[in-house]
Structure formats: structure tokens, C-alpha cells
Design an enzyme around this catalytic site. Structure first.
Site, PDB file in Angstrom:
ATOM      1  N   ARG A  33       0.837  -1.201   0.000  1.00  0.00           N
ATOM      2  CA  ARG A  33       0.000   0.000   0.000  1.00  0.00           C
ATOM      3  C   ARG A  33       0.872   1.251   0.000  1.00  0.00           C
ATOM      4  NH1 ARG A  33      -5.126  -1.703   0.689  1.00  0.00           N
ATOM      5  NH2 ARG A  33      -5.321  -3.707   1.764  1.00  0.00           N
ATOM      6  N   ASP A  34       0.483   2.222  -0.836  1.00  0.00           N
ATOM      7  CA  ASP A  34       1.201   3.495  -0.843  1.00  0.00           C
ATOM      8  C   ASP A  34       1.008   4.175   0.512  1.00  0.00           C
ATOM      9  OD1 ASP A  34       2.199   5.560  -3.375  1.00  0.00           O
ATOM     10  OD2 ASP A  34       1.779   6.429  -1.400  1.00  0.00           O
ATOM     11  N   ILE A  35       2.089   4.776   1.007  1.00  0.00           N
ATOM     12  CA  ILE A  35       2.048   5.402   2.324  1.00  0.00           C
ATOM     13  C   ILE A  35       1.178   6.663   2.326  1.00  0.00           C
ATOM     14  CG2 ILE A  35       4.052   6.952   2.123  1.00  0.00           C
ATOM     15  CD1 ILE A  35       4.991   5.830   4.840  1.00  0.00           C
ATOM     16  N   ASN A  90       4.733   7.136 -13.329  1.00  0.00           N
ATOM     17  CA  ASN A  90       5.348   8.454 -13.447  1.00  0.00           C
ATOM     18  C   ASN A  90       6.778   8.281 -13.963  1.00  0.00           C
ATOM     19  OD1 ASN A  90       3.091   9.811 -12.419  1.00  0.00           O
ATOM     20  ND2 ASN A  90       3.755   9.503 -10.311  1.00  0.00           N
ATOM     21  N   VAL A  99      10.589   8.425  -6.765  1.00  0.00           N
ATOM     22  CA  VAL A  99      11.374   7.227  -6.475  1.00  0.00           C
ATOM     23  C   VAL A  99      11.802   6.636  -7.816  1.00  0.00           C
ATOM     24  CG1 VAL A  99      11.405   4.953  -5.406  1.00  0.00           C
ATOM     25  CG2 VAL A  99      10.095   6.807  -4.334  1.00  0.00           C
ATOM     26  N   HIS A 103       8.043   1.549 -10.771  1.00  0.00           N
ATOM     27  CA  HIS A 103       6.884   1.079 -10.010  1.00  0.00           C
ATOM     28  C   HIS A 103       5.624   1.566 -10.704  1.00  0.00           C
ATOM     29  CE1 HIS A 103       8.023   5.066  -8.564  1.00  0.00           C
ATOM     30  NE2 HIS A 103       6.742   5.290  -8.348  1.00  0.00           N
ATOM     31  N   HIS A 105       1.686   2.672 -10.034  1.00  0.00           N
ATOM     32  CA  HIS A 105       0.636   3.021  -9.083  1.00  0.00           C
ATOM     33  C   HIS A 105      -0.641   2.360  -9.568  1.00  0.00           C
ATOM     34  CE1 HIS A 105       2.681   6.554  -7.107  1.00  0.00           C
ATOM     35  NE2 HIS A 105       3.367   6.512  -8.228  1.00  0.00           N
TER      36      HIS A 105
HETATM   37  P1  5GP Z   1       6.403   8.393  -7.554  1.00  0.00           P
HETATM   38  O1  5GP Z   1       6.155   9.794  -7.037  1.00  0.00           O
HETATM   39  O2  5GP Z   1       7.879   8.122  -7.665  1.00  0.00           O
HETATM   40  O3  5GP Z   1       5.649   8.040  -8.789  1.00  0.00           O
HETATM   41  O4  5GP Z   1       5.798   7.427  -6.462  1.00  0.00           O
HETATM   42  C1  5GP Z   1       6.430   7.139  -5.259  1.00  0.00           C
HETATM   43  C2  5GP Z   1       5.359   6.719  -4.296  1.00  0.00           C
HETATM   44  O5  5GP Z   1       5.981   6.050  -3.230  1.00  0.00           O
HETATM   45  C3  5GP Z   1       4.570   7.894  -3.694  1.00  0.00           C
HETATM   46  O6  5GP Z   1       3.197   7.758  -3.997  1.00  0.00           O
HETATM   47  C4  5GP Z   1       4.841   7.773  -2.198  1.00  0.00           C
HETATM   48  O7  5GP Z   1       3.715   8.076  -1.411  1.00  0.00           O
HETATM   49  C5  5GP Z   1       5.280   6.343  -2.053  1.00  0.00           C
HETATM   50  N1  5GP Z   1       6.225   6.107  -0.969  1.00  0.00           N
HETATM   51  C6  5GP Z   1       7.351   6.800  -0.708  1.00  0.00           C
HETATM   52  N2  5GP Z   1       7.984   6.308   0.366  1.00  0.00           N
HETATM   53  C7  5GP Z   1       7.239   5.250   0.782  1.00  0.00           C
HETATM   54  C8  5GP Z   1       7.384   4.332   1.878  1.00  0.00           C
HETATM   55  O8  5GP Z   1       8.331   4.359   2.666  1.00  0.00           O
HETATM   56  N3  5GP Z   1       6.417   3.393   2.004  1.00  0.00           N
HETATM   57  C9  5GP Z   1       5.361   3.306   1.145  1.00  0.00           C
HETATM   58  N4  5GP Z   1       4.469   2.355   1.383  1.00  0.00           N
HETATM   59  N5  5GP Z   1       5.185   4.167   0.117  1.00  0.00           N
HETATM   60  C10 5GP Z   1       6.122   5.130  -0.054  1.00  0.00           C
END
Ligand code: 5GP
Length: 118
Positions: A33-35, A90, A99, A103, A105
Site C-alpha cells: 500500500r502506498d504510504i 510516473n 522514487v 513502479h 501506481h
Molecule cells: P512516484 O512519485 O515516484 O511516482 O511514487 C512514489 C510513491 O511512493 C509515492 O506515492 C509515495 O507516497 C510512495 N512512498 C514513498 N515512500 C514510501 C514508503 O516508505 N512506504 C510506502 N508504502 N510508500 C512510499
């Protein structure tokens, strides 16, 4: 791990150095799950390897693994929602990527109509 970087935050989740609500795991993929959820169901479907920074690199380097990300997303959407979902990759900071470990979403539940945004 890329040559000049620390392990990504997702690699650290795979290693259980950082806790996460893991909903699926096999040899090549982990999902949790996204945080900071942006939808009623917001899962991250993540290849365990951090060799690929984004979906384009993954498609070029290991298309079968990209396909597995997508079939895993469908299975998780079936389990956690009604089987209907939005998949977002993304790519690059200006698109919101934070990140740089590829990955997807998986966004599900009742999403707002008429928008592609999170
Ligand atoms: P991006 O912005 O790179 O597309 O997505 C990165 C996602 O990773 C974000 O939606 C963010 O909320 C999630 N995220 C970042 N750090 C953590 C973490 O430590 N644990 C979890 N579960 N999600 C994380």
C-alpha cells in the site's frame, strides 16, 4: 542497485529494512500500500530489481517483467477492488516521479471521473 546510489526505498522495503503493508510478493515482484494514498485503493506494484528507473527502461530491458507487473495489477485489482483500475507510471521529476526504481501506481475504488490525475 545503480552504481552510484544507495539502495532505493523500495529495495529497502523488499529487504524488510523499512516496514510496509505488503499485499503480494513473489520472486520478481512486490506490491504494497502506498504510504500516502490518492485513491480508495492505492497500491504500488514494484519489480524487485532496481535496475530499471522507469517503465520505458523496463519495457526495453525486460518486457516480460513489465507484463508481469500489469497482470499482477489486474489480479490485485480483482482482489482489492472491483477489477477496474488506473495504472500510472510516473516518469521523470516533472511528471511527479520521486522514487527512481520503476513502479506502477495501481489506483482503484471510486476514482473521480474526467481526470487522469491522481
Ligand atoms: P512516484 O512519485 O515516484 O511516482 O511514487 C512514489 C510513491 O511512493 C509515492 O506515492 C509515495 O507516497 C510512495 N512512498 C514513498 N515512500 C514510501 C514508503 O516508505 N512506504 C510506502 N508504502 N510508500 C512510499
Amino acid at each position: 542497485m545503480s552504481a552510484n546510489a544507495e539502495p532505493s526505498i523500495f529495495t529497502r522495503i523488499v529487504a524488510r529494512e523499512i516496514p510496509a503493508d505488503v499485499v503480494f510478493e513473489n520472486e520478481r515482484i512486490i506490491a504494497f500500500r502506498d504510504i500516502a494514498p490518492k485513491a480508495p485503493v492505492h497500491l504500488l506494484v514494484v519489480p524487485k530489481t532496481e535496475a530499471y528507473r522507469n517503465a520505458g527502461e523496463l519495457a526495453a530491458g525486460d518486457p516480460a517483467l513489465l507484463a508481469e507487473v500489469i497482470t499482477t495489477a489486474q489480479r490485485l485489482a480483482d482482489e482489492h477492488s472491483d477489477g477496474e483500475f488506473r495504472l500510472v507510471f510516473n516518469t521523470g521529476p516533472s511528471a511527479g516521479q520521486t522514487v527512481f526504481h520503476v513502479h506502477a501506481h495501481l489506483l482503484g475504488g471510486h476514482l473521480p471521473e474526467g481526470t487522469l490525475g491522481q
